[in-house]
Design a protein around this motif. Structure first.
Motif, short mmCIF file in Angstrom:
data_model
loop_
_atom_site.label_atom_id
_atom_site.label_comp_id
_atom_site.label_asym_id
_atom_site.label_seq_id
_atom_site.Cartn_x
_atom_site.Cartn_y
_atom_site.Cartn_z
N ASP A 143 54.94 27.45 45.36
CA ASP A 143 54.47 28.83 45.44
C ASP A 143 53.34 29.07 44.43
OD1 ASP A 143 56.46 29.26 47.32
OD2 ASP A 143 57.92 29.86 45.79
N LEU A 144 52.64 30.20 44.61
CA LEU A 144 51.50 30.53 43.77
C LEU A 144 51.65 31.94 43.23
CD1 LEU A 144 47.80 29.69 44.36
CD2 LEU A 144 48.41 32.08 43.94
N LEU A 145 51.35 32.10 41.95
CA LEU A 145 51.40 33.39 41.27
C LEU A 145 50.00 33.76 40.83
CD1 LEU A 145 52.94 35.75 39.85
CD2 LEU A 145 53.27 34.21 37.91
N ALA A 146 49.53 34.94 41.25
CA ALA A 146 48.18 35.39 40.91
C ALA A 146 48.26 36.67 40.09
CB ALA A 146 47.36 35.63 42.18
N PHE A 147 47.51 36.71 38.99
CA PHE A 147 47.49 37.87 38.11
C PHE A 147 46.25 38.71 38.37
CE2 PHE A 147 50.36 35.09 35.75
CZ PHE A 147 51.32 35.97 35.30
N VAL A 151 47.36 47.70 40.80
CA VAL A 151 47.92 47.78 42.15
C VAL A 151 46.82 47.80 43.20
CG1 VAL A 151 49.35 49.17 43.70
CG2 VAL A 151 49.96 48.98 41.28
N GLY A 152 45.71 48.49 42.92
CA GLY A 152 44.61 48.55 43.89
C GLY A 152 44.07 47.18 44.21
N GLU A 153 43.85 46.37 43.19
CA GLU A 153 43.34 45.02 43.41
C GLU A 153 44.35 44.16 44.15
OE1 GLU A 153 41.18 46.68 39.86
OE2 GLU A 153 43.24 46.66 40.60
N ILE A 154 45.63 44.34 43.85
CA ILE A 154 46.68 43.59 44.56
C ILE A 154 46.63 43.88 46.05
CG2 ILE A 154 49.18 43.49 44.92
CD1 ILE A 154 49.52 43.65 41.90
N LEU A 172 53.54 38.64 48.68
CA LEU A 172 54.41 39.57 47.97
C LEU A 172 53.69 40.20 46.78
CD1 LEU A 172 57.54 37.25 47.90
CD2 LEU A 172 57.18 39.18 49.43
N ALA A 173 53.97 41.46 46.54
CA ALA A 173 53.43 42.17 45.38
C ALA A 173 54.50 42.26 44.30
CB ALA A 173 52.96 43.57 45.77
N LEU A 174 54.05 42.30 43.05
CA LEU A 174 54.97 42.43 41.92
C LEU A 174 54.29 43.29 40.85
CD1 LEU A 174 57.64 41.70 40.55
CD2 LEU A 174 56.55 39.62 39.67
N HIS A 175 54.76 44.54 40.74
CA HIS A 175 54.23 45.44 39.72
C HIS A 175 55.27 46.49 39.37
CE1 HIS A 175 53.41 48.20 43.07
NE2 HIS A 175 52.81 47.19 43.68
N GLY A 176 55.02 47.24 38.33
CA GLY A 176 56.03 48.12 37.78
C GLY A 176 56.39 49.32 38.62
N VAL A 197 53.04 33.68 48.04
CA VAL A 197 51.88 34.04 47.23
C VAL A 197 52.23 35.37 46.57
CG1 VAL A 197 49.43 34.61 47.19
CG2 VAL A 197 50.28 32.84 48.76
N ILE A 198 52.46 35.35 45.27
CA ILE A 198 52.92 36.53 44.55
C ILE A 198 51.74 37.13 43.80
CG2 ILE A 198 54.56 37.38 42.84
CD1 ILE A 198 56.17 34.74 43.44
N LEU A 199 51.36 38.32 44.19
CA LEU A 199 50.23 39.02 43.57
C LEU A 199 50.79 40.01 42.57
CD1 LEU A 199 48.28 39.69 46.90
CD2 LEU A 199 48.02 37.75 45.35
N ALA A 200 50.53 39.78 41.29
CA ALA A 200 51.24 40.51 40.24
C ALA A 200 50.29 41.09 39.20
CB ALA A 200 52.24 39.58 39.55
N THR A 201 50.76 42.15 38.56
CA THR A 201 50.11 42.63 37.35
C THR A 201 50.70 41.86 36.17
OG1 THR A 201 51.77 44.37 37.04
CG2 THR A 201 49.83 44.93 38.35
N ASP A 202 50.41 42.30 34.95
CA ASP A 202 50.92 41.57 33.78
C ASP A 202 52.42 41.77 33.58
OD1 ASP A 202 50.79 44.19 32.99
OD2 ASP A 202 49.51 43.86 31.25
#
Length: 287
Positions: A143-147, A151-154, A172-176, A197-202
Motif C-alpha cells: 500500500d501507499l501513504l501520501a501526505f 482536505v481540499g488537496e486530498i 482512502l482519505a485520512l484526516h481529522g 492509496v491512503i491520502l492523508a494530512t499530518d
C-alpha cells in the motif's frame, strides 16, 4: 494485547466519548481533556505518572498541559512523575525545561527506508503528487501513504486518480474531520487484497502503524493556524514541514518492512528547512 475489553485496565477519553472504569490504571486522554482536568484537579488525585506522547508536535494544549503539570509538581505533587516522549524530540531542550531530567533513548525496531528526492521543484504540486503516487505504485509492492496539506488537496488528488485507479485500488482519505469509523477504514487492510492509496494530512504522521504501507509520498507541506497580528484573526497557512516531521513521515514506510519515501522537493531545498516544528504557542491566538 490484554484479554479484556477497553475500559478495564486500559481506558480512554476523547471528546464526547469516555471508556474508563473503576479498575482502569492507564488512561489515554486528548491534550485538551488533560488541560481541563489539570485545571479542575491540579493535584491529579490518584495519578502517579503523566506521559506526554508525540511532544514534538508542540501543540498549544500540550505546552499548556506540561506547564500546568510542572506547576503541580512544584507546588502540590512533588511525587508526580512526568515523561515526555517522541521519536523526533529536541531532547536536550526539553530535558532542561524539566529541570535536567535524564534522557532515555529506546531503539525500537524499524526497517530501512530509502529516500528519493525530486529532480526539480514541482511547479504544480498536485500534478507532482499524482505522478509520484503512480510511480510509487508501479515501483513498490504493498500500500501507499501520501501526505498532503489539507482536505481540499486530498479530494482533488483523489478525483485525479479515480478514473483509472478507482476500480483496482482503494482510494482512502485520512484526516481529522472524518468520523472514527471512516478513519479506521484507512488503517485496516482491505479484505481481498486490493491495494490501498491512503491520502492523508499530518494526522498520519504520529506513531500509528498502518499495516501494509511500503511507500510514502510526501508533499513536504502542512496547513497550520497562524494569527495575523494586523487583523487579529487566525488564518490557515500552508508552509513547509520541518525536518523532524519529514523524518516522521518517511518512517511510516518502514514500520513493518523496508520501504521507500518519495519527497516532492530537492535535496537543495531541504537545506533551509527548520529542524523542529515551531511551537503553536508562538503563533496562536492566546485570547
Amino acid at each position: 494485547v490484554l484479554p479484556e475489553p477497553v475500559g478495564e485496565t486500559v481506558g480512554y477519553q476523547v471528546r464526547f466519548e469516555r471508556r474508563i472504569g473503576p479498575r482502569t490504571r492507564i488512561q489515554v486522554l486528548t491534550e485538551g481533556i488533560l488541560t481541563r482536568r489539570l485545571q479542575s484537579d491540579p493535584e491529579l488525585t490518584g495519578v502517579g505518572l503523566l506521559i506526554f506522547d508525540e511532544f514534538h508536535e508542540r501543540s498549544l494544549q500540550a505546552d499548556l498541559g506540561l506547564a500546568l503539570a510542572l506547576d503541580a509538581c512544584a507546588a502540590l505533587r512533588p511525587d508526580l512523575r512526568l515523561l515526555v516522549m517522541s521519536a523526533t524530540l529536541d531532547a536536550e531542550s526539553v530535558a532542561a525545561l524539566l529541570g535536567g531530567a535524564p534522557v532515555v533513548r529506546a531503539e525500537g525496531r524499524s526497517f530501512p527506508v530509502e529516500i528519493r528526492y525530486a529532480d526539480s521543484a514541482p511547479r504544480d504540486p498536485l500534478a507532482a503528487m499524482e505522478s509520484a503516487i503512480r510511480r510509487g505504485l508501479s515501483e513498490q509492492p504493498g500500500d501507499l501513504l501520501a501526505f498532503l496539506p489539507g482536505v481540499g488537496e486530498i479530494e482533488r488528488v483523489r478525483r485525479r486518480l479515480d478514473p483509472d485507479l478507482g476500480g483496482t485500488h482503494e482510494l482512502l482519505a485520512l484526516h481529522g474531520t472524518l468520523s472514527l469509523e471512516e478513519q479506521q477504514r484507512a488503517l485496516v487492510p482491505v479484505p481481498g487484497g486490493r491495494r490501498r492509496v491512503i491520502l492523508a494530512t499530518d494526522i498520519a504522521e504520529t506513531s500509528v502503524t498502518i499495516d501494509g504501507v511500503n511507500a510514502v509520498v510526501d508533499s513536504g507541506l502542512a496547513r497550520k493556524p497562524r494569527l495575523d497580528p494586523g487583523s487579529g484573526l487566525t488564518r490557515l497557512a500552508t508552509e513547509p514541514i520541518p525536518l523532524a516531521s519529514a523524518d516522521q513521515r518517511a518512517g511510516r514506510a518502514g514500520r513493518t518492512a523496508p520501504g521507500v519515501c518519495y519527497r516532492l522537493w530537492t535535496r537543495a531545498q531541504e537545506v533551509g528547512r527548520a529542524p523542529h516544528r515551531r511551537p503553536e504557542i508562538l503563533d496562536a491566538d492566546l485570547a
